[in-house]
Design an enzyme around this catalytic site. Structure first.
Site, PDB file in Angstrom:
ATOM      1  N   HIS A 107      -6.282  -0.609  11.684  1.00  0.00           N
ATOM      2  CA  HIS A 107      -5.700  -1.197  10.483  1.00  0.00           C
ATOM      3  C   HIS A 107      -6.643  -2.261   9.932  1.00  0.00           C
ATOM      4  O   HIS A 107      -7.425  -2.858  10.681  1.00  0.00           O
ATOM      5  CB  HIS A 107      -4.343  -1.818  10.830  1.00  0.00           C
ATOM      6  CG  HIS A 107      -3.541  -2.281   9.656  1.00  0.00           C
ATOM      7  ND1 HIS A 107      -3.400  -1.535   8.503  1.00  0.00           N
ATOM      8  CD2 HIS A 107      -2.837  -3.437   9.452  1.00  0.00           C
ATOM      9  CE1 HIS A 107      -2.623  -2.199   7.654  1.00  0.00           C
ATOM     10  NE2 HIS A 107      -2.282  -3.352   8.195  1.00  0.00           N
ATOM     11  N   GLN A 159       0.808  -1.217   0.000  1.00  0.00           N
ATOM     12  CA  GLN A 159       0.000   0.000   0.000  1.00  0.00           C
ATOM     13  C   GLN A 159       0.841   1.266   0.000  1.00  0.00           C
ATOM     14  O   GLN A 159       0.330   2.348  -0.300  1.00  0.00           O
ATOM     15  CB  GLN A 159      -0.933   0.004   1.208  1.00  0.00           C
ATOM     16  CG  GLN A 159      -0.211   0.192   2.537  1.00  0.00           C
ATOM     17  CD  GLN A 159      -1.127   0.069   3.737  1.00  0.00           C
ATOM     18  OE1 GLN A 159      -1.675  -0.996   4.009  1.00  0.00           O
ATOM     19  NE2 GLN A 159      -1.302   1.176   4.460  1.00  0.00           N
ATOM     20  N   CYS A 173      -5.171   0.829   3.708  1.00  0.00           N
ATOM     21  CA  CYS A 173      -5.293  -0.580   4.081  1.00  0.00           C
ATOM     22  C   CYS A 173      -6.707  -1.104   3.860  1.00  0.00           C
ATOM     23  O   CYS A 173      -6.899  -2.267   3.477  1.00  0.00           O
ATOM     24  CB  CYS A 173      -4.868  -0.773   5.527  1.00  0.00           C
ATOM     25  SG  CYS A 173      -5.716   0.309   6.710  1.00  0.00           S
TER      26      CYS A 173
END
Length: 348
Positions: A283, A139, A145
């Site tokens: 995340h 990424q 993410c």
């Protein structure tokens, strides 16, 4: 790689060592060469080198404990080793995870996945062995993410349904998901990304809509180039439901990343530093399997161990991080079972 082999020897070399007993300048040079690091000034480089030295101390102190059987995983130098945890968080974690209201996280999807108490699940599962998990991606320094987690689940659903591989576009979601409340490099939410695909009518391939790793409000989606659509999606929460869902497919999940996870190298991750609360999720990753492992018991006595369950986690920080881009994380750690999603796709 010579650099990585050297790093494996560093913990033993530095144990109990005086700072002057090793050449930090040489290690710094190896690090810069291995990860192609450049800095805009000598002052910036000195600053980064000091952070690197501090992180190296943290890594070696942890690995010393691991050698004594007091930790279940090891840490290692990686491309994030010249960043403080605050810097790492701002660049690589999803900001919207931290700012989104608690109640809106868990409104659920159109389908709520519930485990069947009568189903028999294996002790070990790895969807990579079935060929439905695409290669680990990167990424970059962008909190995207959420789009990588979403795309990975879509790719797996497509490969499982058709038997054919596909590589879908994260940038398509980043550019076109603002209406659903996603924020590009500043974070997003996987269920909202599924809703974007439904609204658009599909998602394009990475070849037709390549990843730029930066924000854009210009949606370049072209319906004629769509690969698949989303018919519906399911929400998953809780250990039993999550294991049942992962036994079915690749599940996009939220988790909490702490400073130890930044330096994770291999083994079964567990951390007392995680708050394990829904509000600490920061995340998005994918669960693509599960298993059992024997790990040391955190005690002062050598040789004690216990068997634990773990998740096989696919990350989006390139294959230079962790176990070739993957991690094993003990169940019940870092909010990993709080909420997950998987899509029900339709072919176009």
């Amino acid at each position: 790689m010579i650099f990585l082999i050297l790093l494996l020897a560093i913990p033993a070399e530095l144990h109990g060592a005086d700072e002057k007993s090793f050449d930090i300048n040489k290690l710094w040079s190896f690090f810069k060469n291995e990860f192609q690091k450049t800095y805009y000034s000598d002052r910036e480089e000195r600053f980064r080198m000091n952070i690197f030295a501090s992180n190296l101390g943290t890594i070696n102190a942890h690995n010393d404990r691991a050698e004594k059987g007091l930790e279940s995983f090891t840490m290692g130098v990686n491309k994030f080793s010249d960043l403080t945890f605050d810097e790492f968080s701002s660049k690589y974690l999803g900001g919207r995870f931290r700012s989104k209201g608690f109640s809106s996280w868990f409104l659920g999807g159109p389908i709520n996945h519930l485990a069947d108490p009568s189903e028999s699940l294996p002790d070990f599962l790895d969807w990579r062995e079935s060929g439905i998990v695409s290669s680990v991606k990167n990424q970059g320094a962008c909190g995207s993410c959420w789009s990588f987690s979403t795309v990975s689940s879509l790719e797996s659903a497509y490969m499982k349904k058709t038997g054919n591989k596909t590589t879908l576009s994260e940038q398509n979601l980043m550019d076109c998901s603002w209406a659903e409340g996603n924020l590009g490099c500043n974070g997003g939410w996987m269920s909202d990304a599924y809703r974007t695909v439904t609204r658009l009518g599909g998602i394009m391939s990475a070849a037709d809509y390549p990843y730029a790793g930066r924000d854009s409000i210009s949606c370049k989606y072209t319906q004629s180039k769509a690969v698949l659509g989303v018919e519906n999606y399911a929400t998953v929460d809780g250990l039993a439901n999550m294991k049942s869902a992962v036994a079915k497919t690749n599940v996009a999940v939220a988790m909490e990343v702490d400073n130890k996870f930044q330096h994770y190298k291999n083994g079964v991750f567990k951390s007392s530093g995680c708050k394990n609360t829904p509000k600490s999720l920061n995340h998005a990753v994918n669960l693509v399997g599960f298993g059992k492992a024997v790990i040391p018991v955190n005690t002062t006595r050598d040789g004690e161990s216990t068997e634990v369950d773990y998740w096989l986690l696919r990350n989006s920080w390139s294959n230079s991080w962790g176990e070739s881009g993957y991690a094993r994380i003990q169940t019940g750690q870092c909010g990993i079972e709080f909420v997950g999603f998987y899509p029900i796709i339709k072919l176009i």
